[in-house]
Design a protein around this motif. Structure first.
Motif, PDB file in Angstrom:
ATOM      1  N   SER A 192      28.167  47.491 -26.765  1.00  0.00           N
ATOM      2  CA  SER A 192      29.168  48.476 -27.199  1.00  0.00           C
ATOM      3  C   SER A 192      28.648  49.291 -28.373  1.00  0.00           C
ATOM      4  N   ARG A 195      37.926  34.364 -29.027  1.00  0.00           N
ATOM      5  CA  ARG A 195      37.508  33.000 -28.680  1.00  0.00           C
ATOM      6  C   ARG A 195      37.816  31.990 -29.784  1.00  0.00           C
ATOM      7  N   ARG A 196      38.141  32.500 -30.990  1.00  0.00           N
ATOM      8  CA  ARG A 196      38.371  31.570 -32.101  1.00  0.00           C
ATOM      9  C   ARG A 196      39.646  31.914 -32.865  1.00  0.00           C
ATOM     10  N   ARG A 209      30.360  39.814 -36.813  1.00  0.00           N
ATOM     11  CA  ARG A 209      30.987  38.971 -35.802  1.00  0.00           C
ATOM     12  C   ARG A 209      29.978  37.951 -35.239  1.00  0.00           C
ATOM     13  N   LEU A 258      27.753  41.602 -25.399  1.00  0.00           N
ATOM     14  CA  LEU A 258      28.749  42.658 -25.182  1.00  0.00           C
ATOM     15  C   LEU A 258      29.047  43.437 -26.466  1.00  0.00           C
ATOM     16  N   TYR A 259      29.179  42.728 -27.615  1.00  0.00           N
ATOM     17  CA  TYR A 259      29.409  43.461 -28.871  1.00  0.00           C
ATOM     18  C   TYR A 259      28.280  44.464 -29.094  1.00  0.00           C
ATOM     19  N   GLU A 286      30.379  53.318 -13.021  1.00  0.00           N
ATOM     20  CA  GLU A 286      30.516  52.411 -14.153  1.00  0.00           C
ATOM     21  C   GLU A 286      32.001  52.218 -14.462  1.00  0.00           C
ATOM     22  N   TRP A 287      32.396  50.995 -14.782  1.00  0.00           N
ATOM     23  CA  TRP A 287      33.786  50.755 -15.178  1.00  0.00           C
ATOM     24  C   TRP A 287      34.079  51.536 -16.454  1.00  0.00           C
ATOM     25  N   HIS A 341      26.067  27.319 -33.526  1.00  0.00           N
ATOM     26  CA  HIS A 341      24.970  27.162 -32.571  1.00  0.00           C
ATOM     27  C   HIS A 341      23.838  26.340 -33.178  1.00  0.00           C
ATOM     28  N   GLU A 360      26.215  51.792 -27.148  1.00  0.00           N
ATOM     29  CA  GLU A 360      26.829  52.898 -26.405  1.00  0.00           C
ATOM     30  C   GLU A 360      27.359  53.998 -27.318  1.00  0.00           C
ATOM     31  N   SER A 376      35.012  47.491 -28.382  1.00  0.00           N
ATOM     32  CA  SER A 376      35.306  48.069 -27.080  1.00  0.00           C
ATOM     33  C   SER A 376      34.683  47.233 -25.972  1.00  0.00           C
ATOM     34  N   ARG A 402      31.897  44.513  -8.445  1.00  0.00           N
ATOM     35  CA  ARG A 402      32.197  45.650  -9.327  1.00  0.00           C
ATOM     36  C   ARG A 402      32.834  46.776  -8.529  1.00  0.00           C
ATOM     37  N   GLN A 442      28.696  31.013 -23.746  1.00  0.00           N
ATOM     38  CA  GLN A 442      29.745  32.031 -23.663  1.00  0.00           C
ATOM     39  C   GLN A 442      29.688  32.956 -24.884  1.00  0.00           C
ATOM     40  N   ASP A 443      29.422  32.389 -26.059  1.00  0.00           N
ATOM     41  CA  ASP A 443      29.256  33.212 -27.264  1.00  0.00           C
ATOM     42  C   ASP A 443      28.124  34.217 -27.067  1.00  0.00           C
ATOM     43  N   GLU A 479      29.773  33.539 -35.722  1.00  0.00           N
ATOM     44  CA  GLU A 479      29.824  32.604 -34.606  1.00  0.00           C
ATOM     45  C   GLU A 479      28.537  31.791 -34.448  1.00  0.00           C
ATOM     46  N   THR A 537      24.774  55.166 -21.786  1.00  0.00           N
ATOM     47  CA  THR A 537      25.818  54.435 -21.063  1.00  0.00           C
ATOM     48  C   THR A 537      25.357  53.002 -20.822  1.00  0.00           C
ATOM     49  N   ARG A 538      26.332  52.139 -20.499  1.00  0.00           N
ATOM     50  CA  ARG A 538      26.014  50.736 -20.227  1.00  0.00           C
ATOM     51  C   ARG A 538      25.035  50.626 -19.057  1.00  0.00           C
ATOM     52  N   ASP A 539      25.301  51.425 -18.014  1.00  0.00           N
ATOM     53  CA  ASP A 539      24.420  51.364 -16.846  1.00  0.00           C
ATOM     54  C   ASP A 539      22.985  51.773 -17.192  1.00  0.00           C
ATOM     55  N   GLY A 565      29.200  37.058 -25.209  1.00  0.00           N
ATOM     56  CA  GLY A 565      30.021  37.880 -26.096  1.00  0.00           C
ATOM     57  C   GLY A 565      29.163  38.705 -27.049  1.00  0.00           C
ATOM     58  N   HIS A 566      28.140  38.078 -27.621  1.00  0.00           N
ATOM     59  CA  HIS A 566      27.264  38.793 -28.556  1.00  0.00           C
ATOM     60  C   HIS A 566      26.558  39.944 -27.850  1.00  0.00           C
TER      61      HIS A 566
END
Lengths: 95, 316
Positions: B83, A45-46, B152, B79-80, A5-6, B160, B86, A26, B295, B72-73, B156, B91-93, B76-77
């Motif tokens: 995180s 992004r904004r 966040r 990913l937030y 994993e990164w 939408h 986690e 993060s 990766r 794209q948002d 955004e 873990t992410r995996d 991003g959502h």
């Protein structure tokens, strides 16, 4: 099969010139270049910022929540650290 | 003095003090949150697929940049939220593995197909509208990292819904065929959107505990009613008809009455038998597998660069 994993990075953004960098979240990235590129795409992004710091999460050390009292409570009774603790005459100006 | 951990935890929550990752928390709280946050993250990621279907076929550049930005948002959502999950010790995996194996769920709405351009309008208006109703109260959820991620997300998300409604408005004011397209999209997306709020309250056994822990702020039925109430006026502006013959204002309740929801369909889609379940999962899994060499290459490159820097330091 490589299951690597990164690493995780913490991201800090300076919203505008003159302000400090503030933690925003993060992300995962293979190296520092990718971490900054990803931070730009994920967290700005904004127009959220003009500068990015990233630090690998493993390099971040934190105080223990259980130490909260020992570390921070003693400050509570040190009111003499505040200007209002001192009795001065009302006629006194500009102090 | 012996302090009961569970009691002081609950007291913090009652006092609206946020729980942070390193604070003590009951195992069940951690597990419930992990399930809720990861399910939400997976929904954002899978939710990109139905819309990605129309990016290359958007009717003009204005619509295309907006749809691209929206998708794209959503990345991003996701990913937030990953995180935030986690910080609870997965873990992410591991999180992704649960999505790929089908163990973790995502919002059942994304298992419906996007058949026409009008679906981009209906999704923005209704699906994002329903999501916003669900998400705004989560900005005050008791777990700090989750609440911060949701602030966040909500900031955004409102574009939408507005971009979707604008698409519906343009179609509704267009030719007969365009108006029919908008109506058809509303017909297909209405009930799945109403179902997004989950089972009825008397059929939602974990809700009481989640409310007590403040990881759920309003009941499924309350949010659903709110969504229906605001949607009626929005449909009127469009000149479109909500596909429900029993939809009518109830003066005594101060709300709209509506038909009984088809829970058989809802349960079928959750069980994996919706129109696109297999297609969605296949797309997600193959993207993950086909990206593996990328990766790995990134890790190999990073390791090589790190070694070079080490050697330089030694030489110096």
């Amino acid at each position: 099969m490589n299951q690597k994993e990164w690493p995780l990075w913490e991201v800090f953004i300076r919203a505008k010139q003159g302000l400090n960098h503030k933690h925003v979240g993060s992300l995962h990235a293979a190296d520092v270049t990718m971490a900054i590129a990803n931070a730009r795409d994920v967290y700005t992004r904004r127009l959220e910022g003009i500068s990015i710091w990233v630090v690998e999460s493993k390099h971040l050390h934190a105080s223990e929540p259980s130490d909260q009292e020992a570390l921070f409570d003693p400050a509570e009774d040190k009111i003499y650290r505040h200007p209002t603790f001192y009795n001065l005459p009302i006629e006194l100006k500009h102090m | 003095m012996e302090i009961n951990l569970e009691e002081s935890f609950q007291k913090k929550i009652d006092d609206e003090i946020r729980i942070e990752p390193r604070d003590w928390m009951p195992e069940k709280y951690r597990k419930t949150l992990l399930r809720q946050i990861s399910q939400h993250a997976h929904s954002e990621i899978v939710g990109m697929l139905p819309e990605a279907n129309w990016i290359t076929r958007a009717p003009n550049l204005r619509r295309k940049v907006a749809l691209l930005a929206k998708v794209q948002d959503e990345a991003g959502h996701g990913l937030y939220l990953y995180s935030a999950a986690e910080t609870l010790g997965m873990t992410r995996d591991e999180l992704l593995e649960e999505l790929h194996s089908g163990k973790a769920k995502y919002s059942s709405i994304f298992n419906y197909p996007t058949l026409s351009w009008a679906d981009m309008g209906a999704i923005g208006w209704l699906v994002d509208g329903a999501a916003i109703m669900n998400q705004v109260p989560l900005c005050r959820v008791s777990y700090g990292p989750y609440a911060r991620a949701m602030v966040r997300v909500c900031k955004e998300e409102s574009f939408h819904q507005r971009q979707g409604y604008e698409i519906m408005l343009t179609l509704s004011n267009g030719s007969e065929e365009q108006k029919a397209m908008a109506q058809d999209a509303l017909n297909r997306w209405w009930w799945p959107s109403v179902m997004m709020f989950g089972p009825n309250d008397d059929n939602s056994p974990n809700s009481a505990q989640s409310m007590k822990w403040k990881i759920k702020r309003f009941s499924n039925d309350d949010l659903r009613q709110k969504f229906i109430d605001v949607s009626v006026a929005q449909a009127e502006i469009l000149g479109l008809t909500i596909p429900d013959n029993n939809l009518k204002w109830n003066e005594a309740r101060g709300h709209y009455d509506f038909s009984t929801i088809d829970w058989i369909e809802f349960n079928e889609v959750i069980a994996g038998n919706g129109p696109c379940n297999k297609q969605r999962l296949k797309a997600i899994v193959s993207a993950w597998q086909n990206g593996e060499w990328v990766r790995d290459a990134a890790v190999a490159y990073a390791e090589k660069q790190a070694k070079k820097t080490d050697n330089k330091t030694i030489a110096a």
